[in-house]
Design a protein around this motif. Structure first.
Motif, PDB file in Angstrom:
ATOM      1  N   ASN A  48      32.112  67.533  50.847  1.00  0.00           N
ATOM      2  CA  ASN A  48      31.495  66.392  50.154  1.00  0.00           C
ATOM      3  C   ASN A  48      30.569  65.640  51.107  1.00  0.00           C
ATOM      4  O   ASN A  48      30.676  64.422  51.304  1.00  0.00           O
ATOM      5  CB  ASN A  48      32.573  65.453  49.609  1.00  0.00           C
ATOM      6  N   LEU A  49      29.631  66.396  51.697  1.00  0.00           N
ATOM      7  CA  LEU A  49      28.840  65.880  52.808  1.00  0.00           C
ATOM      8  C   LEU A  49      27.911  64.724  52.433  1.00  0.00           C
ATOM      9  O   LEU A  49      27.616  63.883  53.275  1.00  0.00           O
ATOM     10  CB  LEU A  49      28.009  67.012  53.417  1.00  0.00           C
ATOM     11  N   TRP A  50      27.446  64.667  51.218  1.00  0.00           N
ATOM     12  CA  TRP A  50      26.493  63.626  50.849  1.00  0.00           C
ATOM     13  C   TRP A  50      27.116  62.616  49.895  1.00  0.00           C
ATOM     14  O   TRP A  50      26.517  62.154  48.957  1.00  0.00           O
ATOM     15  CB  TRP A  50      25.237  64.248  50.241  1.00  0.00           C
ATOM     16  N   ASN A  51      28.358  62.232  50.189  1.00  0.00           N
ATOM     17  CA  ASN A  51      29.067  61.250  49.392  1.00  0.00           C
ATOM     18  C   ASN A  51      28.608  59.850  49.779  1.00  0.00           C
ATOM     19  O   ASN A  51      28.649  59.473  50.943  1.00  0.00           O
ATOM     20  CB  ASN A  51      30.578  61.390  49.631  1.00  0.00           C
ATOM     21  N   SER A  52      28.169  59.059  48.795  1.00  0.00           N
ATOM     22  CA  SER A  52      27.693  57.700  49.066  1.00  0.00           C
ATOM     23  C   SER A  52      28.610  56.657  48.425  1.00  0.00           C
ATOM     24  O   SER A  52      28.157  55.634  47.920  1.00  0.00           O
ATOM     25  CB  SER A  52      26.258  57.522  48.554  1.00  0.00           C
ATOM     26  N   SER A  53      29.902  56.933  48.457  1.00  0.00           N
ATOM     27  CA  SER A  53      30.855  56.057  47.770  1.00  0.00           C
ATOM     28  C   SER A  53      31.312  54.876  48.619  1.00  0.00           C
ATOM     29  O   SER A  53      31.932  53.952  48.106  1.00  0.00           O
ATOM     30  CB  SER A  53      32.085  56.871  47.354  1.00  0.00           C
ATOM     31  N   GLN A  54      31.022  54.886  49.928  1.00  0.00           N
ATOM     32  CA  GLN A  54      31.501  53.808  50.792  1.00  0.00           C
ATOM     33  C   GLN A  54      30.728  52.510  50.528  1.00  0.00           C
ATOM     34  O   GLN A  54      29.497  52.499  50.467  1.00  0.00           O
ATOM     35  CB  GLN A  54      31.352  54.197  52.265  1.00  0.00           C
ATOM     36  N   ASN A  55      31.468  51.430  50.360  1.00  0.00           N
ATOM     37  CA  ASN A  55      30.850  50.127  50.100  1.00  0.00           C
ATOM     38  C   ASN A  55      30.687  49.365  51.412  1.00  0.00           C
ATOM     39  O   ASN A  55      31.368  48.369  51.657  1.00  0.00           O
ATOM     40  CB  ASN A  55      31.703  49.335  49.108  1.00  0.00           C
ATOM     41  N   ILE A  56      29.787  49.850  52.254  1.00  0.00           N
ATOM     42  CA  ILE A  56      29.514  49.217  53.542  1.00  0.00           C
ATOM     43  C   ILE A  56      28.103  48.640  53.494  1.00  0.00           C
ATOM     44  O   ILE A  56      27.138  49.349  53.207  1.00  0.00           O
ATOM     45  CB  ILE A  56      29.639  50.228  54.697  1.00  0.00           C
ATOM     46  N   GLN A  57      27.991  47.362  53.753  1.00  0.00           N
ATOM     47  CA  GLN A  57      26.700  46.695  53.700  1.00  0.00           C
ATOM     48  C   GLN A  57      25.984  46.794  55.045  1.00  0.00           C
ATOM     49  O   GLN A  57      26.616  46.796  56.111  1.00  0.00           O
ATOM     50  CB  GLN A  57      26.883  45.220  53.330  1.00  0.00           C
ATOM     51  N   ILE A  58      24.670  46.862  54.998  1.00  0.00           N
ATOM     52  CA  ILE A  58      23.863  46.867  56.218  1.00  0.00           C
ATOM     53  C   ILE A  58      23.768  45.439  56.751  1.00  0.00           C
ATOM     54  O   ILE A  58      23.437  44.507  56.007  1.00  0.00           O
ATOM     55  CB  ILE A  58      22.448  47.416  55.945  1.00  0.00           C
ATOM     56  N   LEU A  59      24.087  45.255  58.022  1.00  0.00           N
ATOM     57  CA  LEU A  59      23.961  43.950  58.645  1.00  0.00           C
ATOM     58  C   LEU A  59      22.492  43.524  58.611  1.00  0.00           C
ATOM     59  O   LEU A  59      21.624  44.268  59.073  1.00  0.00           O
ATOM     60  CB  LEU A  59      24.442  44.014  60.099  1.00  0.00           C
ATOM     61  N   PRO A  60      22.177  42.368  58.046  1.00  0.00           N
ATOM     62  CA  PRO A  60      20.773  41.929  58.026  1.00  0.00           C
ATOM     63  C   PRO A  60      20.184  41.931  59.429  1.00  0.00           C
ATOM     64  O   PRO A  60      20.833  41.496  60.386  1.00  0.00           O
ATOM     65  CB  PRO A  60      20.870  40.496  57.459  1.00  0.00           C
ATOM     66  N   ARG A  61      18.964  42.413  59.547  1.00  0.00           N
ATOM     67  CA  ARG A  61      18.368  42.586  60.873  1.00  0.00           C
ATOM     68  C   ARG A  61      18.275  41.265  61.628  1.00  0.00           C
ATOM     69  O   ARG A  61      18.403  41.233  62.853  1.00  0.00           O
ATOM     70  CB  ARG A  61      17.010  43.260  60.769  1.00  0.00           C
TER      71      ARG A  61
END
Length: 437
Positions: A332-345
């Motif tokens: 399942n290499l391209w799984n995008s289920s993680q709810n991790i937000q990008i830290l604002p730059r």
């Protein structure tokens, strides 16, 4: 051992494709032993049949007709070694739909269209292998997706672009200009005729995006994180960094911090006692930190014909022996289920290196420190070499001023940078780099 050969085709006979063909043709007996069956290069597709190549292919192999590959049911694996998105995306889909497995080195395609092509491959019962897409000959993809699966990867710090690393090494080691180092890299085959994607940070950022997708299950677009190249640097920047105890590298970073993901790919000052500071020439080096295993280091050639071809052929052996058919649909290499937000730059916190070209006159330093102080940026060190005396009637000379700041945020730093740009005592270029402590 099966006696029936595995028929393969190469689409794209550039530097990497030619290297793959050399391995398959010159080491045929060794490849047969490792694959458990003969590997037969049946087709090699190029755009220009008249172009001179550094390999002699058997009669009937070279063609400019991609349809001859797609429509040939005896070809089981296609090594798609063309770059870019168009027409590579369409070709990959058509190859998969014709019942063939795909091996690719195209990081731009995977970065932008990975979710789509992986989903289509699974629907069709095919597999896609891509070890060569991220770190040349370094077995990084296998490490992230298989060897470290007991871990949550919490940090990636990596030199992922061999071309940029070679250019920086050439500049510092031989006291040469950026332009001359680029020409040397082109002459020996580390840089393309148009090296833009390597030197502007795009290539490293794309590779970091792929690693984050695989390691953390997070789909990140390139415009969501900081990207900067080495094309604005001069030899003086590298020399000043060395004087301060640092080495400049194009560093790709992804870190989990309190549930958010800090990401950036930028030329960065790295302390000389850090192993990443000692990566020279076209080598890549990657530090992966897992919550169980701790820090894992990988290193190897990240650019060059045979290093990248090595990774492509390794994937081909995986397909030939059946490993890829087992692992691809299950990982399942391209799984995008993680709810991790990008830290604002603007919230990224670190120290910075500034090189300013300033007028050597009274009150200049006060003007600069006033701007920094207004944005709560404290100075850790300052270097200004003594300038020659000039007659007061002459124009003020322009001298370099190097500042190392204490830790601040990207938002504060950018706001201060805009005000510094407006000062009439500062002349372009104004070089800014983060510091990795």
């Amino acid at each position: 051992m099966s006696s029936s050969p595995l028929n393969v085709a190469i689409i794209g006979m550039g530097t990497v494709g030619s290297g793959v063909a050399k391995i398959l043709l010159n080491r045929a007996e060794q490849m047969t032993a490792r694959a458990g069956r003969p590997i037969h290069l049946k087709r090699a597709v190029v755009r220009d049949l008249s172009r001179t190549r550094d390999i002699n292919l058997p009669a009937g192999v070279l063609t400019d007709d991609v349809e001859s590959v797609i429509n040939d049911s005896t070809i089981e694996v296609v090594l798609q070694l063309v770059g870019g998105i168009d027409p590579a995306y369409d070709i990959m889909l058509r190859v998969l739909e014709s019942g063939k497995d795909v091996i690719t080195a195209n990081k731009a395609l995977l970065c932008e269209k990975g979710e789509l092509v992986f989903q289509r491959a699974k629907e069709l019962g095919r597999c896609i292998c891509f070890e060569a897409a991220v770190a040349g000959g370094v077995p990084l993809i296998e490490t992230v997706t298989q060897a470290m699966t007991a871990n949550q990867i919490i940090s990636i710090e990596a030199i992922l672009n061999g071309t940029s690393n070679y250019i920086l090494t050439e500049m510092f080691s031989h006291n040469t200009s950026y332009a001359d180092a680029v020409r040397t890299a082109q002459e020996i085959g580390y840089a393309e005729a148009d090296p833009a994607m390597d030197v502007d940070g795009t290539d490293a950022a794309q590779k970091l995006g792929i690693l984050v997708q695989l390691a953390l299950g997070v789909k990140v677009n390139l415009d969501q994180f900081l990207r900067q190249g080495i094309d604005s640097l001069s030899l003086a920047d590298l020399q000043y960094a060395d004087e301060l105890g640092y080495t400049v590298k194009l560093l790709a970073v992804a870190k989990l911090l309190d549930g958010q993901l800090e990401m950036h790919a930028q030329p960065t000052l790295i302390r000389n006692d850090n192993p990443l500071a000692h990566v020279e020439d076209a080598y890549n080096k990657i530090a992966l930190e897992g919550d169980a295993v701790g820090k894992v280091w990988l290193s190897g050639m990240g650019a060059g014909q045979m290093a990248t071809a090595s990774a492509v052929v390794a994937n081909l052996i995986d397909v030939a022996v059946g490993r890829a058919a087992i692992t691809f649909p299950r990982l399942n290499l391209w799984n995008s289920s993680q709810n991790i937000q990008i830290l604002p730059r603007e919230d990224i916190s670190r120290r910075y290196f500034l090189r300013l070209n300033v007028e050597d006159r009274p009150h200049v330093l006060a003007d600069i420190t006033n701007v920094l102080g207004n944005h709560e940026i404290s100075i850790a060190s300052l270097v200004q070499h003594e300038a020659p005396e000039v007659d007061e009637t002459e124009n003020y000379p322009i001298v370099p001023l190097v500042i190392m700041t204490h830790r601040t945020t990207e938002g504060q730093f950018q706001a201060a940078s805009r005000e510094l740009d407006a000062l009439d005592c500062i002349r372009a270029p104004f070089v800014r780099m983060p510091v990795n402590d």
